[in-house]
Write a protein that holds these residues in place. Structure first.
Motif, short mmCIF file in Angstrom:
data_model
loop_
_atom_site.label_atom_id
_atom_site.label_comp_id
_atom_site.label_asym_id
_atom_site.label_seq_id
_atom_site.Cartn_x
_atom_site.Cartn_y
_atom_site.Cartn_z
N LEU A 108 0.82 -1.21 0.00
CA LEU A 108 0.00 0.00 0.00
C LEU A 108 0.86 1.26 0.00
O LEU A 108 0.52 2.25 -0.66
CB LEU A 108 -0.94 0.00 1.21
N ALA A 109 1.97 1.23 0.74
CA ALA A 109 2.84 2.40 0.79
C ALA A 109 3.48 2.67 -0.57
O ALA A 109 3.61 3.84 -0.97
CB ALA A 109 3.92 2.20 1.85
N LEU A 110 3.87 1.63 -1.27
CA LEU A 110 4.47 1.83 -2.60
C LEU A 110 3.45 2.40 -3.57
O LEU A 110 3.77 3.30 -4.37
CB LEU A 110 5.02 0.50 -3.13
N ILE A 111 2.23 1.90 -3.52
CA ILE A 111 1.19 2.41 -4.42
C ILE A 111 0.87 3.87 -4.10
O ILE A 111 0.80 4.72 -4.99
CB ILE A 111 -0.08 1.54 -4.33
N ALA A 112 0.70 4.17 -2.81
CA ALA A 112 0.34 5.53 -2.42
C ALA A 112 1.51 6.49 -2.51
O ALA A 112 1.32 7.68 -2.75
CB ALA A 112 -0.21 5.53 -0.99
N GLY A 113 2.73 5.99 -2.32
CA GLY A 113 3.89 6.87 -2.33
C GLY A 113 4.44 7.17 -3.70
O GLY A 113 5.12 8.17 -3.89
N LEU A 114 4.14 6.31 -4.68
CA LEU A 114 4.69 6.49 -6.02
C LEU A 114 3.66 6.95 -7.03
O LEU A 114 3.98 7.15 -8.20
CB LEU A 114 5.31 5.17 -6.50
N PHE A 121 -6.64 7.22 -3.44
CA PHE A 121 -7.53 6.11 -3.11
C PHE A 121 -7.17 5.44 -1.78
O PHE A 121 -8.04 4.95 -1.07
CB PHE A 121 -7.50 5.06 -4.22
N ILE A 122 -5.89 5.41 -1.45
CA ILE A 122 -5.43 4.57 -0.33
C ILE A 122 -5.22 5.36 0.95
O ILE A 122 -5.62 4.92 2.03
CB ILE A 122 -4.13 3.83 -0.73
N ASP A 123 -4.59 6.53 0.86
CA ASP A 123 -4.13 7.21 2.07
C ASP A 123 -5.28 7.56 3.00
O ASP A 123 -5.19 7.34 4.21
CB ASP A 123 -3.35 8.47 1.69
N GLY A 124 -6.35 8.08 2.46
CA GLY A 124 -7.47 8.45 3.32
C GLY A 124 -8.08 7.25 4.03
O GLY A 124 -8.44 7.32 5.21
N THR A 125 -8.18 6.13 3.29
CA THR A 125 -8.74 4.92 3.90
C THR A 125 -7.86 4.42 5.04
O THR A 125 -8.36 4.02 6.09
CB THR A 125 -8.87 3.82 2.82
N VAL A 126 -6.55 4.45 4.82
CA VAL A 126 -5.63 4.00 5.87
C VAL A 126 -5.70 4.92 7.08
O VAL A 126 -5.65 4.47 8.24
CB VAL A 126 -4.19 3.91 5.33
N GLN A 127 -5.83 6.21 6.85
CA GLN A 127 -5.92 7.15 7.97
C GLN A 127 -7.18 6.91 8.79
O GLN A 127 -7.17 7.03 10.02
CB GLN A 127 -5.89 8.59 7.45
N ILE A 128 -8.28 6.56 8.12
CA ILE A 128 -9.51 6.23 8.85
C ILE A 128 -9.31 4.96 9.66
O ILE A 128 -9.71 4.87 10.84
CB ILE A 128 -10.68 6.08 7.88
N ASN A 129 -8.69 3.96 9.03
CA ASN A 129 -8.40 2.71 9.75
C ASN A 129 -7.49 2.96 10.94
O ASN A 129 -7.66 2.35 12.01
CB ASN A 129 -7.75 1.72 8.79
N ARG A 130 -6.55 3.86 10.77
CA ARG A 130 -5.64 4.20 11.85
C ARG A 130 -6.38 4.82 13.04
O ARG A 130 -6.01 4.61 14.20
CB ARG A 130 -4.58 5.17 11.33
N SER A 131 -7.43 5.58 12.75
CA SER A 131 -8.18 6.25 13.81
C SER A 131 -9.09 5.32 14.59
O SER A 131 -9.53 5.64 15.69
CB SER A 131 -9.03 7.39 13.20
#
Length: 283
Positions: A108-114, A121-131
């Motif tokens: 996920l980091a490679l897809i979102a970082g590159l 698509f990914i970063d916001g979802t991960v941030q919600i999961n993180r919360s």
């Protein structure tokens, strides 16, 4: 003739002297040289204080037995075979969850970082999961996956992938723009840029996330093995709580702490070797 030859060397000598002074000042103001085995000083001091408090009677053995009593209990548990089985079970659970979380976090980091689209698509979802508190997902995962091993591995994977993603994605998107311009000037294609610039620049962030993920995997395992488990170190500690066996609980905590300490040191060793080029540049 000798004077003419020596005159141009004066600025170089002055620069060398100034550099020596700067290095001495850095050594004086900085933390100093690394002490060999320094990471063992703290744990040894804690055990020494624990031993003195137990031997002097200042620490009630009903609250926490002395180190010798804990070691004796560990020996009995090992001789009976139960401790070895519990350790093997816990290690296998942690390894499965950590491997799955590592793969998910890096991908996920490679897809979102590159890719900007990947980040969208990914970063916001991960941030919600993180919360969302990960342990709060346990009832839902039990309904989805049952009370077997699957839900334990899944929860550990979530605990692991979040710090790996956050640190690696931040490192990937934080590459200095000057390196990007240099790669363009050198005519590197996308693959060469990722291989020679992005990956080496993101490794420090990746290792930070990896160390946090290892610690998180052990913390999650402690809780998960006390929920509908029939073996493992957490189950052993839960059963000891029912019978008031603080010595067995201390055995489990010491083993968890030892695993965490050893795994963190292993990652530090790999990090030092993988990032040896940084020390070469700074020297």
């Amino acid at each position: 003739m000798a004077i003419a030859l020596s005159t141009p060397t004066l600025p170089a000598l002055r620069r060398s002297k100034a550099l020596t002074v700067d290095r001495r000042a850095a050594r004086r103001l900085g933390p100093g040289r690394r002490i060999p085995g320094s990471r063992l000083v703290g744990p040894i001091a804690v055990v020494a204080i624990w031993s003195l408090a137990s031997a002097s009677g200042a620490l009630d053995p009903r609250i926490l037995p002395g180190p010798w009593a804990v070691l004796e209990t560990a020996g009995h548990l090992w001789a009976s075979g139960t401790l070895a089985t519990d350790i093997q079970t816990s290690l296998w659970r942690a390894a499965q969850g950590f491997t799955l979380g590592l793969v998910i976090g890096v991908s996920l980091a490679l897809i979102a970082g590159l890719s900007r689209w990947g980040e969208a698509f990914i970063d916001g979802t991960v941030q919600i999961n993180r919360s969302i508190p990960t342990l709060g997902l346990i009832p839902l995962f039990i309904l989805w996956l049952g009370i077997g091993e699957s839900f334990k591995v899944a929860v550990i994977a979530i605990v692991v992938y979040i710090p790996i993603y956050l640190n690696l994605q931040a490192a990937l998107t934080g590459i200095d723009a000057r390196f990007v311009e240099l790669a363009e000037v050198l005519g590197q294609n996308r693959l060469q840029f990722i291989r020679h610039v992005v990956i080496p620049g993101a490794l420090p962030g990746f290792f930070v996330g990896l160390r946090l993920a290892v610690t998180g995997s052990w913390l999650g395992l402690v809780v998960l093995e006390q929920i509908n488990a029939t073996n493992g170190l957490g189950y052993m500690m839960f059963q000891a709580q029912n019978y008031g066996r603080t010595d067995i609980i201390a055995v489990g905590l010491l083993i968890y702490g030892t695993f965490g300490f050893l795994s963190d040191n292993a990652i530090r060793l790999v990090e030092r070797r993988a990032l040896s080029w940084r020390r070469a540049l700074s020297s």
